[in-house]
Write a protein that holds these residues in place. Structure first.
Motif, PDB file in Angstrom:
ATOM      1  N   ALA A  16       3.478 -18.026  17.862  1.00  0.00           N
ATOM      2  CA  ALA A  16       2.970 -16.666  17.728  1.00  0.00           C
ATOM      3  C   ALA A  16       4.175 -15.734  17.855  1.00  0.00           C
ATOM      4  CB  ALA A  16       1.960 -16.386  18.837  1.00  0.00           C
ATOM      5  N   VAL A  17       4.304 -14.806  16.934  1.00  0.00           N
ATOM      6  CA  VAL A  17       5.493 -13.940  16.934  1.00  0.00           C
ATOM      7  C   VAL A  17       5.134 -12.480  16.698  1.00  0.00           C
ATOM      8  CG1 VAL A  17       6.976 -15.775  16.006  1.00  0.00           C
ATOM      9  CG2 VAL A  17       5.909 -14.145  14.419  1.00  0.00           C
ATOM     10  N   GLY A  18       6.069 -11.617  17.079  1.00  0.00           N
ATOM     11  CA  GLY A  18       6.011 -10.219  16.679  1.00  0.00           C
ATOM     12  C   GLY A  18       6.849 -10.075  15.419  1.00  0.00           C
ATOM     13  N   PHE A  57       7.780  -8.772  26.918  1.00  0.00           N
ATOM     14  CA  PHE A  57       7.920  -8.411  25.511  1.00  0.00           C
ATOM     15  C   PHE A  57       9.189  -7.570  25.407  1.00  0.00           C
ATOM     16  CE2 PHE A  57       3.360  -9.331  25.715  1.00  0.00           C
ATOM     17  CZ  PHE A  57       3.217 -10.127  24.598  1.00  0.00           C
ATOM     18  N   GLU A  58       9.585  -7.245  24.192  1.00  0.00           N
ATOM     19  CA  GLU A  58      10.860  -6.581  23.990  1.00  0.00           C
ATOM     20  C   GLU A  58      10.744  -5.081  24.248  1.00  0.00           C
ATOM     21  OE1 GLU A  58       9.305  -8.676  21.691  1.00  0.00           O
ATOM     22  OE2 GLU A  58      10.442 -10.272  22.688  1.00  0.00           O
ATOM     23  N   VAL A  94      10.154 -12.158  16.142  1.00  0.00           N
ATOM     24  CA  VAL A  94      10.669 -12.408  17.486  1.00  0.00           C
ATOM     25  C   VAL A  94       9.605 -13.110  18.324  1.00  0.00           C
ATOM     26  CG1 VAL A  94       9.985 -10.082  18.298  1.00  0.00           C
ATOM     27  CG2 VAL A  94      11.826 -11.278  19.456  1.00  0.00           C
ATOM     28  N   GLY A  95      10.071 -14.023  19.165  1.00  0.00           N
ATOM     29  CA  GLY A  95       9.142 -14.751  20.035  1.00  0.00           C
ATOM     30  C   GLY A  95       9.916 -15.531  21.073  1.00  0.00           C
ATOM     31  N   ALA A  96       9.170 -16.151  21.996  1.00  0.00           N
ATOM     32  CA  ALA A  96       9.833 -16.781  23.149  1.00  0.00           C
ATOM     33  C   ALA A  96       9.730 -18.305  23.129  1.00  0.00           C
ATOM     34  CB  ALA A  96       9.218 -16.224  24.436  1.00  0.00           C
ATOM     35  N   THR A 103       1.378 -12.133  15.136  1.00  0.00           N
ATOM     36  CA  THR A 103       0.213 -11.669  15.895  1.00  0.00           C
ATOM     37  C   THR A 103       0.258 -10.159  16.108  1.00  0.00           C
ATOM     38  OG1 THR A 103       1.341 -12.116  17.985  1.00  0.00           O
ATOM     39  CG2 THR A 103      -0.028 -13.881  17.092  1.00  0.00           C
ATOM     40  N   ASN A 104       1.423  -9.568  15.892  1.00  0.00           N
ATOM     41  CA  ASN A 104       1.597  -8.118  16.126  1.00  0.00           C
ATOM     42  C   ASN A 104       2.897  -7.677  15.474  1.00  0.00           C
ATOM     43  OD1 ASN A 104       2.510  -9.818  18.682  1.00  0.00           O
ATOM     44  ND2 ASN A 104       3.911  -8.080  18.491  1.00  0.00           N
ATOM     45  N   LEU A 109       1.825  -4.110  23.783  1.00  0.00           N
ATOM     46  CA  LEU A 109       1.707  -5.561  23.617  1.00  0.00           C
ATOM     47  C   LEU A 109       1.211  -6.239  24.889  1.00  0.00           C
ATOM     48  CD1 LEU A 109       4.896  -6.232  21.482  1.00  0.00           C
ATOM     49  CD2 LEU A 109       2.594  -5.586  20.761  1.00  0.00           C
ATOM     50  N   THR A 169      -1.855 -11.044  21.734  1.00  0.00           N
ATOM     51  CA  THR A 169      -1.279 -12.180  20.999  1.00  0.00           C
ATOM     52  C   THR A 169      -2.386 -13.145  20.587  1.00  0.00           C
ATOM     53  OG1 THR A 169       0.799 -12.028  22.225  1.00  0.00           O
ATOM     54  CG2 THR A 169       0.316 -14.132  21.192  1.00  0.00           C
TER      55      THR A 169
HETATM   56  N1  HPA Z   1       7.430 -10.634  21.176  1.00  0.00           N
HETATM   57  C1  HPA Z   1       7.669 -11.809  21.785  1.00  0.00           C
HETATM   58  N2  HPA Z   1       6.815 -12.827  21.738  1.00  0.00           N
HETATM   59  C2  HPA Z   1       5.679 -12.663  21.045  1.00  0.00           C
HETATM   60  C3  HPA Z   1       5.375 -11.466  20.394  1.00  0.00           C
HETATM   61  C4  HPA Z   1       6.307 -10.386  20.460  1.00  0.00           C
HETATM   62  O1  HPA Z   1       6.112  -9.296  19.904  1.00  0.00           O
HETATM   63  N3  HPA Z   1       4.158 -11.624  19.804  1.00  0.00           N
HETATM   64  C5  HPA Z   1       3.763 -12.901  20.087  1.00  0.00           C
HETATM   65  N4  HPA Z   1       4.676 -13.535  20.841  1.00  0.00           N
END
Ligand code: HPA
Length: 278
Positions: free
Chosen positions: A116-118, A195-196, A212-214, A237-238, A248, A253
């Motif tokens: 899942a990422v931004g 989150f960032e 971006v993601g972790a 996811t966003n 966030l 997410t």
């Molecule tokens: N940033 C970091 N990790 C995430 C994000 C995000 O915006 N969305 C889902 N995982």
């Protein structure tokens, strides 16, 4: 973790006992809220992480902690619901080595991951998919720091073609064939768990990042070290912090992941069917 290799062998033995003669070809790791693919496995055998020595039991909501073994589109696969992240600490990172290397020794040739990422591109918002072309490891950590485990790979690992270009091309052509929009881009990995900041998001964009993601990067590094090919698809996811008005949260997410799930499942099923065709 001094007895990591002993754990890997124990895990392999437990898996062999649960599924005698079963040799998975593809290992699949599912990101937050993206567990639906494992529902598609036929005649799945399931093993809880707590029964696999050295598998870290993540406490994160949206991450189940199970391994499923069975057939997806007639291809033997092992699917992992529940992954670990740098922000869960050293034990979790060590566990990731046990997990990926267990996949290797039970027969996997390919590691297919989702996360899942931004998104850093406003035009590719929640619900969209991105095949990772390359990554920027912004975590200032590396799971291979420490003594090298020569049994699995060499000390210095090339990150050329870290995300296998042939597999990515196949993902792209299949996505086109079944009419699922699939972008490509550079994934920026952060340590989390925050989150960032808005400024960080602006910086990641300037550096050439697209999402971006972790997660994901430690898995890719460990997999490349032991010679697994990697393909990875991000579920947006966003939008990255500050690119929309959304504040966030992990709940956000999980909500966003639902938007991507159907396409991700369709894409993976078609991909798995295709890559094992001779
Ligand atoms: N940033 C970091 N990790 C995430 C994000 C995000 O915006 N969305 C889902 N995982």
């Amino acid at each position: 973790m001094p007895n990591a290799n002993a754990n890997i062998k124990k895990c392999a033995a437990i898996i062999a006992k649960t599924t005698p003669g079963f040799k998975p070809k593809i290992g699949i790791i599912l990101g937050s809220g993206l567990g639906a693919i494992s529902d598609q496995i036929e005649n799945a055998s399931t093993i809880d992480y707590k029964d696999l020595p050295g598998f870290y039991v993540s406490t994160l909501a949206g991450h189940s902690k199970r391994m499923h073994l069975g057939m997806l589109k007639d291809v033997p696969v092992v699917c992992l619901e529940g992954r670990t992240h740098f922000y869960e600490g050293a034990e979790a990172t060590a566990s990731l080595k046990t997990i990926i290397r267990t996949l290797k020794i039970i027969g996997c040739e390919i590691l297919l991951t989702t996360n899942a990422v931004g998104s850093l591109r406003v035009e590719h918002g929640p619900g969209s998919l991105m095949a990772i072309e390359d990554h920027i490891n912004f975590t200032s950590q590396n799971p291979l720091i420490g003594p090298n485990d020569d049994e699995f790979g060499e000390r210095f690992v090339s990150m050329d073609n870290a995300y296998d270009s042939d597999l990515r091309q196949k993902l792209l052509s299949i996505a086109q064939k079944i009419n699922i929009p699939l972008n490509t881009g550079v994934f920026v990995a952060t340590s989390g768990p925050t989150f960032e900041t808005h400024a960080e998001i602006r910086m990641y964009k300037m550096l050439g990042g697209h999402a971006v993601g972790a997660s994901t990067v430690p898995e890719t590094i460990i997999a490349r070290h032991c010679g697994l090919k990697v393909a990875s698809v991000c579920a947006v996811t966003n939008l990255g912090a500050g690119l929309s008005k959304e504040i966030l949260s992990h709940e956000g997410t999980l909500r966003g992941a639902k938007l991507a799930t159907d396409n991700l499942v369709k894409l993976f099923l078609a991909f798995i069917e295709e890559i094992t065709k001779k």
